[in-house]
Design a protein around this motif. Structure first.
Motif, short mmCIF file in Angstrom:
data_model
loop_
_atom_site.label_atom_id
_atom_site.label_comp_id
_atom_site.label_asym_id
_atom_site.label_seq_id
_atom_site.Cartn_x
_atom_site.Cartn_y
_atom_site.Cartn_z
N ARG A 12 67.25 -11.33 46.89
CA ARG A 12 67.63 -12.74 46.78
C ARG A 12 67.63 -13.41 48.15
NH1 ARG A 12 66.71 -17.30 44.80
NH2 ARG A 12 68.47 -18.73 44.75
N CYS A 13 68.08 -12.70 49.16
CA CYS A 13 68.06 -13.26 50.52
C CYS A 13 66.63 -13.61 50.93
CB CYS A 13 68.64 -12.26 51.52
SG CYS A 13 70.40 -11.98 51.35
N LEU A 14 65.68 -12.76 50.59
CA LEU A 14 64.28 -13.03 50.93
C LEU A 14 63.74 -14.20 50.13
CD1 LEU A 14 62.98 -9.41 51.42
CD2 LEU A 14 63.32 -11.15 53.15
N GLU A 15 64.15 -14.32 48.87
CA GLU A 15 63.75 -15.49 48.08
C GLU A 15 64.28 -16.77 48.72
OE1 GLU A 15 65.31 -14.80 44.16
OE2 GLU A 15 63.94 -13.14 43.77
N LEU A 16 65.54 -16.75 49.15
CA LEU A 16 66.13 -17.92 49.79
C LEU A 16 65.44 -18.22 51.12
CD1 LEU A 16 69.84 -17.09 49.00
CD2 LEU A 16 68.61 -19.10 48.17
N ALA A 17 65.09 -17.18 51.86
CA ALA A 17 64.37 -17.37 53.13
C ALA A 17 63.01 -18.01 52.88
CB ALA A 17 64.23 -16.04 53.85
N ALA A 18 62.33 -17.58 51.83
CA ALA A 18 61.03 -18.18 51.48
C ALA A 18 61.21 -19.63 51.06
CB ALA A 18 60.36 -17.36 50.38
N GLU A 19 62.28 -19.93 50.32
CA GLU A 19 62.58 -21.33 49.96
C GLU A 19 62.80 -22.17 51.21
OE1 GLU A 19 65.88 -21.67 47.23
OE2 GLU A 19 65.00 -20.20 45.86
N ALA A 20 63.53 -21.62 52.17
CA ALA A 20 63.77 -22.34 53.42
C ALA A 20 62.46 -22.63 54.12
CB ALA A 20 64.71 -21.52 54.32
N VAL A 78 78.44 -9.77 53.00
CA VAL A 78 77.41 -10.79 53.19
C VAL A 78 76.09 -10.06 53.40
CG1 VAL A 78 76.53 -12.64 54.67
CG2 VAL A 78 78.97 -12.53 54.13
N TYR A 79 75.13 -10.37 52.54
CA TYR A 79 73.76 -9.87 52.66
C TYR A 79 72.94 -11.00 53.24
CZ TYR A 79 75.38 -6.19 49.56
OH TYR A 79 76.09 -5.15 49.02
N THR A 80 72.05 -10.66 54.16
CA THR A 80 71.30 -11.71 54.82
C THR A 80 69.93 -11.21 55.26
OG1 THR A 80 71.46 -13.43 56.52
CG2 THR A 80 72.34 -11.25 57.09
N SER A 81 68.98 -12.13 55.32
CA SER A 81 67.62 -11.76 55.69
C SER A 81 67.54 -11.37 57.16
CB SER A 81 66.66 -12.90 55.40
OG SER A 81 67.04 -14.06 56.11
N GLY A 82 68.36 -11.97 58.00
CA GLY A 82 68.34 -11.67 59.42
C GLY A 82 69.75 -11.50 59.97
N GLU A 83 69.89 -10.62 60.92
CA GLU A 83 71.19 -10.39 61.55
C GLU A 83 71.79 -11.70 62.04
OE1 GLU A 83 73.18 -7.44 64.91
OE2 GLU A 83 71.00 -7.65 64.83
N HIS A 84 73.07 -11.86 61.86
CA HIS A 84 73.78 -13.07 62.28
C HIS A 84 73.55 -13.37 63.76
CE1 HIS A 84 75.77 -12.45 58.52
NE2 HIS A 84 76.92 -12.99 58.81
N CYS A 85 73.37 -14.63 64.08
CA CYS A 85 73.38 -15.07 65.47
C CYS A 85 74.84 -15.04 65.95
CB CYS A 85 72.78 -16.47 65.58
SG CYS A 85 73.88 -17.78 64.97
N PRO A 86 75.10 -15.20 67.25
CA PRO A 86 76.47 -15.19 67.73
C PRO A 86 77.37 -16.23 67.07
CG PRO A 86 75.00 -14.83 69.56
CD PRO A 86 74.14 -15.18 68.37
N MET A 87 76.85 -17.42 66.80
CA MET A 87 77.66 -18.47 66.14
C MET A 87 78.11 -17.99 64.76
SD MET A 87 76.46 -22.29 64.91
CE MET A 87 75.27 -21.62 63.74
N CYS A 88 77.17 -17.47 63.99
CA CYS A 88 77.48 -17.04 62.63
C CYS A 88 78.34 -15.79 62.61
CB CYS A 88 76.19 -16.81 61.85
SG CYS A 88 75.25 -18.34 61.61
N ALA A 89 78.10 -14.87 63.54
CA ALA A 89 78.94 -13.68 63.63
C ALA A 89 80.38 -14.07 63.95
CB ALA A 89 78.39 -12.73 64.69
N ALA A 90 80.55 -15.02 64.86
CA ALA A 90 81.90 -15.48 65.20
C ALA A 90 82.58 -16.12 64.00
CB ALA A 90 81.85 -16.45 66.38
N ALA A 91 81.86 -16.95 63.26
CA ALA A 91 82.43 -17.58 62.07
C ALA A 91 82.83 -16.51 61.06
CB ALA A 91 81.42 -18.56 61.45
#
Length: 159
Positions: A12-20, A78-91
């Motif tokens: 699903r994460c990859l589907e959402l990434a393709a939508e993006a 949280v499942y995600t297509s790419g590892e969190h950036c520092p901003m998202c990891a902090a959140a």
């Protein structure tokens, strides 16, 4: 360790990434799942409008803060297509969310961008655990990171 029953969330994460990507955004997608395996929320990258903070991981952290108890957040993944950036990891850390599973790592993304002669992101590519020590993290995931790589190649005209 990522088990096969979790692959549907990464799919699903990859589907959402393709939508993006189709919408002109960078190819990132994320899914928030409770401890029972129920998808609670999902989002994709939405930076094309000019707000570079519109990352799906950040949106899910805010959603969790507004809709889940601290106990439920700690047990969520949280499942995600790419590892969190520092901003998202902090959140993620500030909200108290649990485990993260990512298809591709920040290190992989940095190497892919370098290979395509794309400049570095404006924020350092750091491992999640540098930002949120002790957080359970799994990734990259074989069979998925290659597909994320292809989405980034498409984004930058290398496909």
């Amino acid at each position: 360790m990522v088990v096969e029953s979790e692959y549907c969330y990464l799919e699903r994460c990859l589907e959402l990434a393709a939508e993006a990507l189709t919408a002109g955004d960078e190819p990132f997608g994320s899914v928030l799942v409770d401890e029972a395996g129920n998808v609670l929320a999902e989002d994709r990258n939405r930076i094309a409008g000019g707000d570079s903070t519109q990352h799906p991981e950040f949106a899910l952290a805010r959603w969790a803060a507004n809709h889940m108890s601290p106990e439920a957040r700690a047990k969520a993944t949280v499942y995600t297509s790419g590892e969190h950036c520092p901003m998202c990891a902090a959140a993620h850390g500030w909200v108290g969310l649990g485990r993260i599973v990512y298809a591709s790592s920040s290190s992989q993304l940095r190497h892919w961008l370098d290979a395509m002669d794309v400049g570095p992101p404006p924020v350092a590519t750091l491992p999640i655990q540098t930002i949120v020590p002790g957080l359970p993290v799994d990734g990259p995931v074989e069979g998925f990171y290659q597909r994320v790589h292809e989405l980034h190649r498409q984004r930058h005209g290398w496909a």
